[in-house]
Design an enzyme around this catalytic site. Structure first.
Site, PDB file in Angstrom:
ATOM      1  CB  SER A 241      -0.970   0.153   1.232  1.00 28.59           C
ATOM      2  OG  SER A 241      -1.389   1.287   1.710  1.00 28.59           O
TER       3      SER A 241
ATOM      4  CE1 TYR B 285      -5.269  -2.024   4.918  1.00 31.56           C
ATOM      5  CE2 TYR B 285      -3.704   0.627   4.289  1.00 31.56           C
ATOM      6  CZ  TYR B 285      -4.500  -0.795   3.990  1.00 31.56           C
ATOM      7  OH  TYR B 285      -5.089  -1.079   2.552  1.00 31.56           O
TER       8      TYR B 285
HETATM    9  P1  NDP Z   1     -12.086  -4.437  -0.298  1.00 31.38           P
HETATM   10  O1  NDP Z   1     -12.431  -4.183   0.849  1.00 31.38           O
HETATM   11  O2  NDP Z   1     -13.226  -4.699  -2.115  1.00 31.38           O
HETATM   12  O3  NDP Z   1     -11.703  -5.801  -0.413  1.00 31.38           O
HETATM   13  C1  NDP Z   1     -10.673  -6.394   0.656  1.00 31.38           C
HETATM   14  C2  NDP Z   1     -10.616  -8.247   0.536  1.00 31.38           C
HETATM   15  O4  NDP Z   1     -10.508  -8.610   1.222  1.00 31.38           O
HETATM   16  C3  NDP Z   1     -11.851  -9.719  -0.335  1.00 31.38           C
HETATM   17  O5  NDP Z   1     -12.326  -9.854  -1.501  1.00 31.38           O
HETATM   18  C4  NDP Z   1     -13.040  -9.986   0.706  1.00 31.38           C
HETATM   19  O6  NDP Z   1     -13.529 -10.749   0.814  1.00 31.38           O
HETATM   20  C5  NDP Z   1     -10.916 -10.451   1.441  1.00 31.38           C
HETATM   21  N1  NDP Z   1     -11.169 -10.943   2.806  1.00 31.38           N
HETATM   22  C6  NDP Z   1     -10.821  -9.804   3.710  1.00 31.38           C
HETATM   23  N2  NDP Z   1     -10.703 -10.354   5.459  1.00 31.38           N
HETATM   24  C7  NDP Z   1     -10.977 -11.423   4.594  1.00 31.38           C
HETATM   25  C8  NDP Z   1      -9.843 -13.046   5.134  1.00 31.38           C
HETATM   26  N3  NDP Z   1     -10.001 -13.132   6.415  1.00 31.38           N
HETATM   27  N4  NDP Z   1     -10.646 -14.458   4.232  1.00 31.38           N
HETATM   28  C9  NDP Z   1     -10.199 -14.278   3.750  1.00 31.38           C
HETATM   29  N5  NDP Z   1     -10.631 -12.829   2.545  1.00 31.38           N
HETATM   30  C10 NDP Z   1     -10.653 -12.038   2.912  1.00 31.38           C
HETATM   31  O7  NDP Z   1     -10.413  -3.778  -0.778  1.00 31.38           O
HETATM   32  P2  NDP Z   1      -9.436  -3.591  -1.523  1.00 31.38           P
HETATM   33  O8  NDP Z   1      -9.330  -4.782  -2.497  1.00 31.38           O
HETATM   34  O9  NDP Z   1      -9.124  -2.039  -1.732  1.00 31.38           O
HETATM   35  O10 NDP Z   1      -8.744  -4.355  -0.903  1.00 31.38           O
HETATM   36  C11 NDP Z   1      -7.351  -5.454  -1.583  1.00 31.38           C
HETATM   37  C12 NDP Z   1      -6.430  -5.502  -0.615  1.00 31.38           C
HETATM   38  O11 NDP Z   1      -5.055  -4.072  -1.586  1.00 31.38           O
HETATM   39  C13 NDP Z   1      -5.452  -5.297   0.695  1.00 31.38           C
HETATM   40  O12 NDP Z   1      -4.814  -6.013   1.231  1.00 31.38           O
HETATM   41  C14 NDP Z   1      -5.483  -3.667   0.854  1.00 31.38           C
HETATM   42  O13 NDP Z   1      -5.444  -3.301   1.848  1.00 31.38           O
HETATM   43  C15 NDP Z   1      -5.050  -3.735  -0.777  1.00 31.38           C
HETATM   44  N6  NDP Z   1      -4.593  -1.712  -0.728  1.00 31.38           N
HETATM   45  C16 NDP Z   1      -6.214  -1.022  -1.754  1.00 31.38           C
HETATM   46  C17 NDP Z   1      -6.263   0.057  -1.798  1.00 31.38           C
HETATM   47  C18 NDP Z   1      -7.449   0.685  -2.227  1.00 31.38           C
HETATM   48  O14 NDP Z   1      -6.908   2.138  -2.793  1.00 31.38           O
HETATM   49  N7  NDP Z   1      -8.148   0.166  -2.507  1.00 31.38           N
HETATM   50  C19 NDP Z   1      -4.653   0.615  -1.306  1.00 31.38           C
HETATM   51  C20 NDP Z   1      -3.423   0.148  -1.034  1.00 31.38           C
HETATM   52  C21 NDP Z   1      -4.005  -1.114  -1.019  1.00 31.38           C
HETATM   53  P3  NDP Z   1     -14.768 -10.719   1.634  1.00 31.38           P
HETATM   54  O15 NDP Z   1     -15.294 -10.152   2.616  1.00 31.38           O
HETATM   55  O16 NDP Z   1     -15.669 -12.281   1.354  1.00 31.38           O
HETATM   56  O17 NDP Z   1     -13.352 -12.480   2.278  1.00 31.38           O
END
Ligand code: NDP
Length: 248
Positions: free
Chosen positions: A138, A151
Site C-alpha cells: 500500500s 494497517y
Molecule cells: P475490498 O474491501 O474491496 O476487498 C477486500 C477483500 O479481502 C475482499 O475480497 C474480502 O473478501 C477479502 N478478505 C478480507 N478479509 C478476509 C479474510 N479474513 N479471509 C479471506 N478474505 C478476506 O478492498 P480492496 O480491494 O481495496 O483491498 C484489497 C487489498 O488491496 C488489501 O490488501 C488492501 O489493503 C490493498 N490496498 C487497497 C488500496 C485501495 O486504495 N483500495 C490501496 C492500497 C492497498 P470476503 O469479505 O468475501 O472475505
C-alpha cells in the site's frame, strides 16, 4: 512472454476490489483463477465473470487450518499452483491510542500473517515447477497515516516479508514481489472516504494523474509479475499509484 495458459493462480480476496481487478488480468492472460475469500455469494459472482474454468474456494486467511484447506482443495480441483496473490486485507481506522489489541491483531492477521500462512503452505507446490508470489502492500508501506497504525505496520511488514521470501526462494525459481497500489476506488476506500474528512480532495490533489485508480488499473502489473516477463524480477515493491508516491 505474458501468456499464462495452463497456469493456476490463487487470488485471496479475489471476489471484489483490487483482487478482482488482478484476477481479471490473470484470467485474460489465460490463467485459471481460484477466487479465495469468505463471502460465497460475492465469490460465485466473480467466478461467473472470470470464465468457465475459474473456481471459488472459501477461506479465512487468518486461520491456518482454513489456508491449509485452500491449498489442498486447489490441488484437488486444479492439479497445480503456479501463482499466489496475497491480496486479502482490511483496515480499522483509529488513532494508535484508540486501537484495541484485538483490533490490532485482526488487521495484522488479515493483512500480514495471512501472507505468511498462504506462502508457507503453497511453497512446496510452487517449488515443484517454479512460481510467483505477489503480495499487496500500500502507500502505507511507505507513508504513515494518523488513522492507520496497524494497517501501516502490516503493509510495511509485507514489503520486508516479500524481500525475505524473495531471497530465500530465488534458487527455487520462485519470484516474490509486492505491488503498492495508490488510491483505488473500492469498498475499502469508499468506507475511508466516509470516515476520513478531506480524504477525497487530498487524493485528487496529490495524485499527479488527477484521479482515483480503478481496479482494472491493477490488471497489467498482475500479469507482468505472474508471467515469464518478470522471471529476473524479485523482492521488489512496485507502486501503481498514478504518481502519488513521487509527488510532493
Ligand atoms: P475490498 O474491501 O474491496 O476487498 C477486500 C477483500 O479481502 C475482499 O475480497 C474480502 O473478501 C477479502 N478478505 C478480507 N478479509 C478476509 C479474510 N479474513 N479471509 C479471506 N478474505 C478476506 O478492498 P480492496 O480491494 O481495496 O483491498 C484489497 C487489498 O488491496 C488489501 O490488501 C488492501 O489493503 C490493498 N490496498 C487497497 C488500496 C485501495 O486504495 N483500495 C490501496 C492500497 C492497498 P470476503 O469479505 O468475501 O472475505
Amino acid at each position: 512472454m505474458f501468456d499464462l495458459t495452463g497456469k493456476v493462480a490463487i487470488v485471496t480476496g479475489g471476489n471484489g476490489g483490487i483482487g478482482l481487478g488482478m484476477a481479471r488480468g490473470l484470467a485474460a492472460a489465460g490463467a485459471r483463477i481460484v477466487v479465495a475469500a469468505r463471502d460465497a455469494r460475492k465469490s460465485e459472482a466473480a467466478v461467473r465473470e472470470l470464465g468457465a474454468d475459474a473456481v471459488s474456494i472459501a477461506v479465512d486467511v487468518t486461520d491456518e487450518a482454513s489456508v491449509t484447506g485452500l491449498i489442498a482443495e486447489t490441488l484437488k480441483r486444479c492439479g497445480r499452483i503456479d501463482v499466489v496473490v496475497n491480496n486479502a486485507g482490511i483496515n480499522i481506522r483509529k488513532a494508535p491510542h484508540e486501537l484495541s489489541l484485538a483490533e490490532w491483531r485482526q488487521v495484522i492477521d488479515t493483512n500480514l500473517t495471512s501472507a505468511y500462512l498462504c506462502s508457507h503452505a503453497a511453497y512446496p507446490h510452487l517449488k515443484a515447477r517454479g512460481g510467483k508470489i505477489i503480495n499487496i502492500g500500500s502507500m502505507m508501506s511507505i507513508f504513515g497515516a494518523a488513522y492507520a497504525p496497524a494497517y501501516a505496520a502490516s503493509k510495511g511488514g509485507i514489503v520486508q516479508f516479500t524481500k525475505a521470501c524473495a531471497a530465500s526462494w530465488a534458487r527455487d525459481h520462485i519470484q516474490v514481489n509486492a505491488i503498492l497500489p495508490g488510491w483505488i476506488d473500492t469498498d475499502l476506500t469508499r468506507r475511508g472516504r466516509e470516515q476520513v474528512p478531506g480524504l477525497n480532495d487530498n487524493v485528487l490533489r496529490r495524485t499527479p494523474a488527477g484521479r482515483w485508480g480503478t481496479i482494472d488499473d491493477l490488471r497489467g502489473i498482475a500479469v507482468f509479475l505472474a508471467s515469464a516477463a518478470s522471471d529476473f524480477v524479485t523482492g521488489t515493491a512496485i507502486p501503481v499509484d498514478g504518481g502519488y508516491s513521487i509527488s510532493g
